[in-house]
Scaffold this active site. Sequence first.
Site, PDB file in Angstrom:
ATOM      1  N   TYR A  70      29.040  37.159 -20.242  1.00  0.00           N
ATOM      2  CA  TYR A  70      30.339  37.764 -20.992  1.00  0.00           C
ATOM      3  C   TYR A  70      29.731  39.056 -21.722  1.00  0.00           C
ATOM      4  O   TYR A  70      28.631  39.123 -22.445  1.00  0.00           O
ATOM      5  CB  TYR A  70      30.456  36.738 -22.400  1.00  0.00           C
ATOM      6  CG  TYR A  70      31.505  35.714 -21.567  1.00  0.00           C
ATOM      7  CD1 TYR A  70      32.833  35.740 -22.031  1.00  0.00           C
ATOM      8  CD2 TYR A  70      30.851  34.354 -21.136  1.00  0.00           C
ATOM      9  CE1 TYR A  70      33.796  34.564 -21.479  1.00  0.00           C
ATOM     10  CE2 TYR A  70      31.648  33.530 -20.664  1.00  0.00           C
ATOM     11  CZ  TYR A  70      33.163  33.521 -20.625  1.00  0.00           C
ATOM     12  OH  TYR A  70      33.867  32.473 -20.335  1.00  0.00           O
ATOM     13  N   ASP A  83      38.672  31.640 -22.781  1.00  0.00           N
ATOM     14  CA  ASP A  83      39.781  31.344 -23.913  1.00  0.00           C
ATOM     15  C   ASP A  83      40.848  32.344 -23.735  1.00  0.00           C
ATOM     16  O   ASP A  83      40.988  33.350 -23.019  1.00  0.00           O
ATOM     17  CB  ASP A  83      39.003  31.666 -25.105  1.00  0.00           C
ATOM     18  CG  ASP A  83      37.927  30.610 -25.209  1.00  0.00           C
ATOM     19  OD1 ASP A  83      37.855  29.434 -24.619  1.00  0.00           O
ATOM     20  OD2 ASP A  83      36.843  30.808 -25.978  1.00  0.00           O
TER      21      ASP A  83
END
Lengths: 219, 219
Positions: free
Chosen positions: A110, A51
């Site tokens: 992540y 993102d």
Amino acid sequence: MRVKIVLAYDGTSFLGSQKQKETSNTIFGIFESILSQLGIQQNVVASGRTDKGVHASYQVCHIDLPPFWMDIKKLQYVLNKMLPQSIFVKKIQKVSSDFHARYDATSRVYRYIIKEGQRDPFLNRFVTFVDGIDIQKISQNIKLFMGEHDFAYFMKNGSDVKSTIRVISKTFVYQHKGNIILYFEANGFLRSQIRLMVGALLQLNAFEIQQQLSLEKKI
Amino acid sequence: MRVKIVLAYDGTSFLGSQKQKETSNTIFGIFESILSQLGIQQNVVASGRTDKGVHASYQVCHIDLPPFWMDIKKLQYVLNKMLPQSIFVKKIQKVSSDFHARYDATSRVYRYIIKEGQRDPFLNRFVTFVDGIDIQKISQNIKLFMGEHDFAYFMKNGSDVKSTIRVISKTFVYQHKGNIILYFEANGFLRSQIRLMVGALLQLNAFEIQQQLSLEKKI
């Protein structure tokens, strides 16, 4: 010749990783435009999307090189000269012609970094400064995300995906050099899912998180 | 009431520290516009200017607060909420009415960070990656800048200053966490002087640096 390319990037000033029609200011928008200056007209296939504002320390991709680009050491050198300072080619490696950066990825990892106390203007791109972090609560509640769930309430509105079900295989919290790191490993993630899960861990209790995971109440 | 304000900032995305007529995108352009939103219409006096892309870990300034801003803890809190993430107020402290951030500064210190090897996209704002650093040569040659010199050849063209003479009181090189840090302390510096001195240390030998310091030959 198919090659695996490993990228690291500071995502701060880009509008996400994926190429977009509306803007050239994305990681792969820029990467492909530089490849094409080198005679390599290819869509780069990446293991996943990141993102806006998200960084990558080891983004795996693949492309098929045209026959005149056999010297992959030189290609790496030239790419790193041409790319902006915020994008770096860590590795280029010959792989078999059926290697696929996206389909062969077994999981994506992540890390979200938070820290107590006054914000630091030199770390703000990488660290979120939060007051009153209850590390024990977060360490317990992060386990609620483990396993298969419908993460529809942990996705940014307007995302277009076939399914909002994902399987999270590993989550934990650890400390490193004064930072608190929230680790998530899954087969894949929805748009903004990490950010929304971290927000929930900081603001909600276990019951409220479970409500959201069972799609009972969106907070 | 006069207060001393200590700022830290990541200068990457700003056009230097000093307020400019042509752009609002400078450290003090932004800082003063936020002060004025709080009813504080003041020119901030800083200890010195920093060039485009230069960071500060401890920039000392002063302003005179209007009587309705007596709560300096609250002022610091509000400023840090309003400022961009890249600028941070470290400290606000009452000082005597004759304190002057610029005239009372006895010296200014700059650190320039270089590092061997592959560039790192997460450090590129703070570190210059250089191949083949001869740390012994740099440690010796950095001493050539000590004392009073005419630094006309170490100033960016187009600078408007009364004198190009500066007194450097301390220079040395040290290593910290894999970085090589070049330390310069002086009564003041010319525009781009640090960057040009570091460039000379990396590219020139002692004789060539001495030539430039004696204004014999500009390289």
